[in-house]
Design a protein around this motif. Structure first.
Motif, PDB file in Angstrom:
ATOM      1  N   ALA A 247      32.696  51.432  50.380  1.00 32.13           N
ATOM      2  CA  ALA A 247      32.112  51.420  48.906  1.00 32.13           C
ATOM      3  C   ALA A 247      30.486  51.393  49.095  1.00 32.13           C
ATOM      4  N   ILE A 248      29.889  51.005  49.977  1.00 31.67           N
ATOM      5  CA  ILE A 248      28.408  51.413  50.037  1.00 31.67           C
ATOM      6  C   ILE A 248      28.322  51.729  51.440  1.00 31.67           C
ATOM      7  N   GLY A 249      27.832  52.737  52.013  1.00 33.89           N
ATOM      8  CA  GLY A 249      27.448  53.112  53.357  1.00 33.89           C
ATOM      9  C   GLY A 249      26.093  53.887  53.701  1.00 33.89           C
ATOM     10  N   MET A 250      25.568  53.442  54.715  1.00 31.22           N
ATOM     11  CA  MET A 250      23.994  53.591  54.735  1.00 31.22           C
ATOM     12  C   MET A 250      24.212  54.342  56.517  1.00 31.22           C
ATOM     13  N   GLU A 251      23.630  55.386  56.732  1.00 28.37           N
ATOM     14  CA  GLU A 251      23.365  56.218  57.836  1.00 28.37           C
ATOM     15  C   GLU A 251      22.237  57.058  58.313  1.00 28.37           C
ATOM     16  N   SER A 252      21.585  57.045  59.065  1.00 25.12           N
ATOM     17  CA  SER A 252      20.892  58.220  59.827  1.00 25.12           C
ATOM     18  C   SER A 252      19.488  57.843  59.106  1.00 25.12           C
ATOM     19  N   GLY A 253      18.607  57.079  59.830  1.00 34.00           N
ATOM     20  CA  GLY A 253      17.449  56.718  59.385  1.00 34.00           C
ATOM     21  C   GLY A 253      17.165  56.116  57.946  1.00 34.00           C
ATOM     22  N   VAL A 254      17.775  55.164  57.707  1.00 29.71           N
ATOM     23  CA  VAL A 254      17.765  54.412  56.364  1.00 29.71           C
ATOM     24  C   VAL A 254      16.969  53.235  56.749  1.00 29.71           C
ATOM     25  N   HIS A 255      16.068  52.938  55.874  1.00 34.04           N
ATOM     26  CA  HIS A 255      15.459  51.580  56.110  1.00 34.04           C
ATOM     27  C   HIS A 255      14.986  50.966  54.720  1.00 34.04           C
ATOM     28  N   ASN A 256      14.965  49.703  54.716  1.00 36.10           N
ATOM     29  CA  ASN A 256      14.483  48.932  53.409  1.00 36.10           C
ATOM     30  C   ASN A 256      15.330  49.286  52.326  1.00 36.10           C
ATOM     31  N   VAL A 257      16.629  48.344  52.228  1.00 40.98           N
ATOM     32  CA  VAL A 257      17.396  48.457  51.287  1.00 40.98           C
ATOM     33  C   VAL A 257      17.967  46.948  50.816  1.00 40.98           C
ATOM     34  N   TRP A 258      17.662  46.874  49.508  1.00 40.87           N
ATOM     35  CA  TRP A 258      18.229  45.586  48.974  1.00 40.87           C
ATOM     36  C   TRP A 258      19.441  45.706  48.047  1.00 40.87           C
ATOM     37  N   VAL A 259      20.605  45.254  48.420  1.00 39.39           N
ATOM     38  CA  VAL A 259      21.694  45.151  47.541  1.00 39.39           C
ATOM     39  C   VAL A 259      22.075  43.827  46.978  1.00 39.39           C
ATOM     40  N   ASP A 260      22.068  43.835  45.826  1.00 41.03           N
ATOM     41  CA  ASP A 260      22.196  42.354  45.125  1.00 41.03           C
ATOM     42  C   ASP A 260      22.928  42.254  43.917  1.00 41.03           C
ATOM     43  N   HIS A 261      23.683  41.181  43.769  1.00 42.92           N
ATOM     44  CA  HIS A 261      24.575  40.856  42.510  1.00 42.92           C
ATOM     45  C   HIS A 261      25.637  42.133  42.506  1.00 42.92           C
ATOM     46  N   VAL A 262      26.318  42.441  43.584  1.00 43.59           N
ATOM     47  CA  VAL A 262      27.111  43.684  43.507  1.00 43.59           C
ATOM     48  C   VAL A 262      28.717  42.765  43.766  1.00 43.59           C
ATOM     49  N   THR A 263      29.712  43.649  43.174  1.00 42.75           N
ATOM     50  CA  THR A 263      31.065  43.386  43.802  1.00 42.75           C
ATOM     51  C   THR A 263      31.493  44.381  44.309  1.00 42.75           C
ATOM     52  N   LEU A 264      32.073  44.145  45.588  1.00 45.15           N
ATOM     53  CA  LEU A 264      32.639  45.239  46.433  1.00 45.15           C
ATOM     54  C   LEU A 264      34.123  45.028  46.516  1.00 45.15           C
ATOM     55  N   GLU A 265      34.966  45.766  46.429  1.00 42.85           N
ATOM     56  CA  GLU A 265      36.321  45.228  46.482  1.00 42.85           C
ATOM     57  C   GLU A 265      37.228  46.641  46.743  1.00 42.85           C
ATOM     58  N   ALA A 266      38.213  46.280  47.435  1.00 41.05           N
ATOM     59  CA  ALA A 266      39.393  47.415  47.758  1.00 41.05           C
ATOM     60  C   ALA A 266      40.788  46.552  47.440  1.00 41.05           C
ATOM     61  N   SER A 267      41.880  47.304  47.746  1.00 40.80           N
ATOM     62  CA  SER A 267      43.011  46.535  47.411  1.00 40.80           C
ATOM     63  C   SER A 267      43.979  46.963  48.810  1.00 40.80           C
ATOM     64  N   GLY A 268      43.276  46.770  49.743  1.00 36.76           N
ATOM     65  CA  GLY A 268      44.185  46.777  51.069  1.00 36.76           C
ATOM     66  C   GLY A 268      43.291  47.169  52.030  1.00 36.76           C
ATOM     67  N   GLY A 269      43.652  47.523  53.194  1.00 39.71           N
ATOM     68  CA  GLY A 269      43.238  47.804  54.515  1.00 39.71           C
ATOM     69  C   GLY A 269      43.252  49.297  54.904  1.00 39.71           C
ATOM     70  N   GLU A 270      43.079  49.779  55.983  1.00 38.26           N
ATOM     71  CA  GLU A 270      43.106  51.040  56.606  1.00 38.26           C
ATOM     72  C   GLU A 270      44.408  51.756  56.333  1.00 38.26           C
ATOM     73  N   SER A 271      45.617  50.984  56.488  1.00 35.11           N
ATOM     74  CA  SER A 271      46.896  51.486  56.366  1.00 35.11           C
ATOM     75  C   SER A 271      47.038  51.862  54.652  1.00 35.11           C
ATOM     76  N   GLU A 272      46.243  51.511  53.914  1.00 33.70           N
ATOM     77  CA  GLU A 272      46.333  51.625  52.614  1.00 33.70           C
ATOM     78  C   GLU A 272      45.219  52.748  52.107  1.00 33.70           C
ATOM     79  N   GLY A 273      44.503  53.110  52.995  1.00 30.99           N
ATOM     80  CA  GLY A 273      43.570  54.280  52.635  1.00 30.99           C
ATOM     81  C   GLY A 273      42.242  53.683  52.462  1.00 30.99           C
TER      82      GLY A 273
END
Length: 514
Positions: free
Chosen positions: A162-188
């Motif tokens: 849903a939100i992914g960070m990589e490679s020299g990322v710094h100072n991130v504020w994630v606030d009042h978000v809704t992150l959701e899926a409908s299953g696990g790895e077998s569901e994709g």
């Protein structure tokens, strides 16, 4: 004159037409709709303010978000993007420009800084479309929903995060978000909130993460240990199989979160990681804290938590649950101020504040919700007020007798000249920019430095950063020589990095004080 005016009008008309076509509304510099300020580890390393003080634009598509990034004067020009509506694959295309590096099928925040994305109006939903942050800094994401992002099946986006960070990322504020899926790895699906490859100084606050096999990770493998300094507070994790989060190395602080129905495991501290776990409420869950699925131990400090109908598995070679009576096995010092709600009221206060569409309400520290305070209009990083003849801090100049090195030196100059107490000698980089460091044989506490320019070159130094050379942390940034203060830091080496100048810089003295 008329021809030039006609060209300007034509260009403006073209920009407006493009903005309309992609779903972006242009506006001049304005106060952001966002209120509130960053918390937790996002306040460290110079702070996190996103696009505060810059232009504000309105976007209704992913293409418009990319267009807003690409329309900036530079990749670090402050910008707030207010998003309303549903962003999906059909309306998210790659946009090119000198101030952006975007891609289709994902909201791409790559090689940029000083950006806020905030949901407004009827809300912002990123549907089957992830947000990817790479080689970026000072990013704020607030009041949005990201749902059903897949790494397999159709459509796919962002490796299933849903939100992914990589490679020299710094100072991130994630606030009042809704992150959701409908299953696990077998569901994709993969993780809801992932950090890897040197991601640091992140806060996730007042958010809901639910219905996923994986809540998120810090570190992609047992060898990816350069991540950390992450705060999680006032979040609700619901119906998650594991990784709330998985912490490989690094340091994390979890306080006042509500964890309900963690089906297999919860906070998984391993590979030398340290987790401070304060006043959380764990409910109807299994193995909510410990080291799981590895023999590489992690550590935790616990206090004030409630364990309500939590079950614990037996210990084994690759399974070390903290319960049934969790005890601290390390200590974790927290460098920022925070107020703890009593754990007993966490389910209630989190239910009234966490997630998108809650009016950005926050806890008042006494188990009640309140409106947030106003956002800053300018970056909150430590800066100096330099002068040609600085006012000296009190105490001994610790640079005298210390060592020195740097990135380069011009002919006839020496690194050692910056700590010899002689204003007639100096160091210059082999160009307009460069860095010089003072170092000690043992850890030394420093809270201020004085940079003195040599006679005849006062005012040449432009922009600069002060770095903890042991960790790479930015202690302060600003412009011009003079006295520079920052939070007291214990280190073995401190670096003054000149990032801009009006000529050849000449640093006569680099003084350090406790």
């Amino acid at each position: 004159m008329r021809a030039r005016l006609a060209l300007r009008l034509c260009a403006a008309s073209g920009a407006l037409a493009l903005a309309t076509a992609v779903g972006m509304t242009l506006s001049g510099p304005a106060a952001s709709a966002a209120t509130g300020t960053a918390t937790g580890y996002a306040t460290q390393n110079g702070g996190t303010t996103g696009g505060a003080g810059g232009q504000t634009v309105r976007a209704t598509t992913g293409t418009a978000i990319h267009q807003a990034l690409c329309s900036r004067a530079a990749a670090d020009t402050p910008l707030t993007i207010e998003v309303e509506g549903t962003v999906n694959h059909a309306n998210t295309a790659k946009v090119s420009g000198s101030s952006c590096n975007t891609a289709a099928g994902v909201v791409e925040l790559k090689q940029i800084s000083n950006v806020t994305i905030i949901g407004v109006g009827g809300g912002a939903v990123f549907d089957q479309l992830g947000i990817h942050i790479r080689e970026a800094s000072n990013i704020v994401i607030r009041n949005v929903t990201v749902r059903n992002v897949k790494k397999s099946g159709s459509p796919t986006s962002n490796g299933g995060d849903a939100i992914g960070m990589e490679s020299g990322v710094h100072n991130v504020w994630v606030d009042h978000v809704t992150l959701e899926a409908s299953g696990g790895e077998s569901e994709g699906y993969d993780g809801l909130f992932d950090m890897k490859a040197d991601t640091r100084y992140v806060t996730l606050s007042y958010s809901v993460l639910r219905n996923s096999g994986r809540g998120g990770l810090i570190g992609s493998s047992e060898s990816d240990l350069s991540n950390g300094y992450v705060t999680f507070h006032h979040n609700r994790y619901e119906n998650i199989d594991s990784r709330t989060p998985l912490l490989r190395g690094g340091t994390a602080h979890m306080y006042n979160n509500h964890y309900v129905r963690l089906n297999e495991s919860g906070i998984n501290s391993r590979a030398g990681a340290k987790a401070r776990v304060d006043n959380n409420y764990f409910e109807e869950s299994k193995d909510v804290l410990g080291t799981f699925y590895t023999d590489q131990a992690g550590y935790w400090q616990v206090a004030g938590n409630v364990f309500d109908n939590v079950t614990w598995s037996a210990r084994g070679t690759e399974n070390n649950p903290a319960g049934p009576d969790p005890q601290s096995n390390t200590t974790v010092a927290i460098p920022y101020a925070y107020t703890l709600d009593a754990a007993a009221c966490v389910p209630d206060v989190v239910s009234r504040t966490a997630g998108a569409g809650k009016g950005l309400q926050v806890s008042d520290g006494n188990c009640a919700a309140q409106s947030p305070t106003a956002a800053p209009t300018a970056p909150a990083s430590p800066t100096a007020t330099p002068t040609a003849t600085p006012t000296l801090p009190t105490g001994t100049n610790l640079s005298l007798g210390a060592g020195a090195d740097g990135s380069s030196k011009a002919g006839g100059t020496s690194y050692g000249n910056v700590r010899d107490g002689d204003l007639t000698t100096y160091w210059s980089p082999a160009g307009a920019t460069g860095s010089v460091s003072v170092k000690w044989g043992s850890a030394t506490a420093v809270s201020s430095i004085v940079i003195r320019e040599a006679s005849g070159s006062v005012g040449v130094i432009g922009s600069w950063r002060v770095l903890n050379a042991d960790t790479g942390t930015v202690l302060a940034s600003g412009g011009g020589a003079g006295t520079i203060t920052f939070p007291r830091t214990t280190l073995g080496k401190i670096t003054f990095e000149i990032t801009g100048s009006s000529g050849t810089p000449k640093v006569a003295e680099f003084e350090t004080y406790a």
